[in-house]
Design an enzyme around this catalytic site. Sequence first.
Site, PDB file in Angstrom:
ATOM      1  N   HIS A  60      42.640  39.990  33.303  1.00 46.32           N
ATOM      2  CA  HIS A  60      42.090  40.042  32.535  1.00 46.32           C
ATOM      3  C   HIS A  60      42.022  39.650  31.649  1.00 46.32           C
ATOM      4  O   HIS A  60      41.073  39.547  30.680  1.00 46.32           O
ATOM      5  CB  HIS A  60      44.199  40.157  31.489  1.00 46.32           C
ATOM      6  CG  HIS A  60      44.539  38.474  31.109  1.00 46.32           C
ATOM      7  ND1 HIS A  60      45.295  37.817  31.618  1.00 46.32           N
ATOM      8  CD2 HIS A  60      44.165  37.863  29.965  1.00 46.32           C
ATOM      9  CE1 HIS A  60      45.546  36.184  31.555  1.00 46.32           C
ATOM     10  NE2 HIS A  60      44.564  36.447  30.343  1.00 46.32           N
TER      11      HIS A  60
ATOM     12  N   ASP B  38      47.308  40.121  38.568  1.00 46.25           N
ATOM     13  CA  ASP B  38      46.310  39.995  37.506  1.00 46.25           C
ATOM     14  C   ASP B  38      45.528  38.439  38.121  1.00 46.25           C
ATOM     15  O   ASP B  38      45.192  37.278  37.550  1.00 46.25           O
ATOM     16  CB  ASP B  38      47.037  39.228  36.252  1.00 46.25           C
ATOM     17  CG  ASP B  38      45.891  38.502  34.860  1.00 46.25           C
ATOM     18  OD1 ASP B  38      45.312  38.982  34.699  1.00 46.25           O
ATOM     19  OD2 ASP B  38      46.365  37.894  34.047  1.00 46.25           O
TER      20      ASP B  38
ATOM     21  N   SER C 187      43.580  30.184  30.837  1.00 49.80           N
ATOM     22  CA  SER C 187      43.733  31.761  31.064  1.00 49.80           C
ATOM     23  C   SER C 187      42.850  31.260  32.776  1.00 49.80           C
ATOM     24  O   SER C 187      41.674  31.703  33.141  1.00 49.80           O
ATOM     25  CB  SER C 187      44.235  32.720  31.102  1.00 49.80           C
ATOM     26  OG  SER C 187      45.391  33.455  29.592  1.00 49.80           O
TER      27      SER C 187
END
Length: 332
Positions: free
Chosen positions: A79, A109, A185
């Site tokens: 993402h 992911d 992230s």
Amino acid sequence: MNNEFLLHTADTDELQDKNYLDEYSRTVTDVVKATSKSIVNIKTRKPPAGRPVQNIYPTFAMGSGFVISSNGIILTNHHVVNNIGEIIVTTPDGKEYPAKIIGADAATDIALLKIEASGLNPLTFTDSDRLEPGQIAIAIGNPLGFQHTVTSGIVSALGRTLRTQSGRLIDDVIQTDAAINPGSSGGPLLNSKGHVIGVNTAIIKGAQGICFSVSANIAKYIATELLTKGKIKRAYLGIIGQNVNLPNDLINQWGLVKKTAVYIGGVDNKSGVENSALQKGDILIQLNDQVVGSIDDLHKLLTEKCINKELNLKIIRKGKLLELKVTAGELS
């Protein structure tokens, strides 16, 4: 009366003495020192929508990543780099490199980037199946653009299920209270030895101390597949699963090899999958004569060779051992 007062402070030599730190602090600082050269900052910018406007440029978004190969392979979240026009990787020495995506998998992911650099310091993955709740977890990333931010906590829980931004579910997710914020992230979650136990991927807005990481075993497997094949093509059983510990009486009754299995928490009757024989509450212990002890085991077994094939499953339902047949579909 003398109103003067004295603040008591440690002398410089004492503050610089490593023995001044407690054991926990020494562990964290040692991990940070050992891994600091491997964590990178990722800046991304989406291509402008419609006609470009003169002298107006879209702003960069921030993410994190870490080196997994000395020749410039970076692991991050899907993402972070999905639908992005420009990617810039900044290494700890301040050098910036344009990056290209060499593989990505929305289902877990995970994404891999390549930069033209050599002599980098890769991190080491550990076996996340051996994690236990309560052990130290250290997160390093670049939250909100603040480079190389360190937070620490513990592994709060294992075997969580997390829905990604794409709407897909990631199984076998690690829950931690080590703070993970926007921009973190793609950074690593590390153990007390500085080895990767997970890839930081998500937070729950409005909650404190509830953060999630993709397990190291899944990340390592996906990265290997992306490096060798460039994409992930996998079979799909249409279940929501999580790892579960089996009681000793069940292990002894059926002579099971492993003490863990996969609990089926839900069944999705997706097109292309014939799984009507499965029920919520079933415990999957075997697929095509291969023991299934964890979600990691299941992911590795559901390769593209299983797509549209009839598979033999062994499950435990209400204490009874059953053999069932399902037809796997392809995970889109």
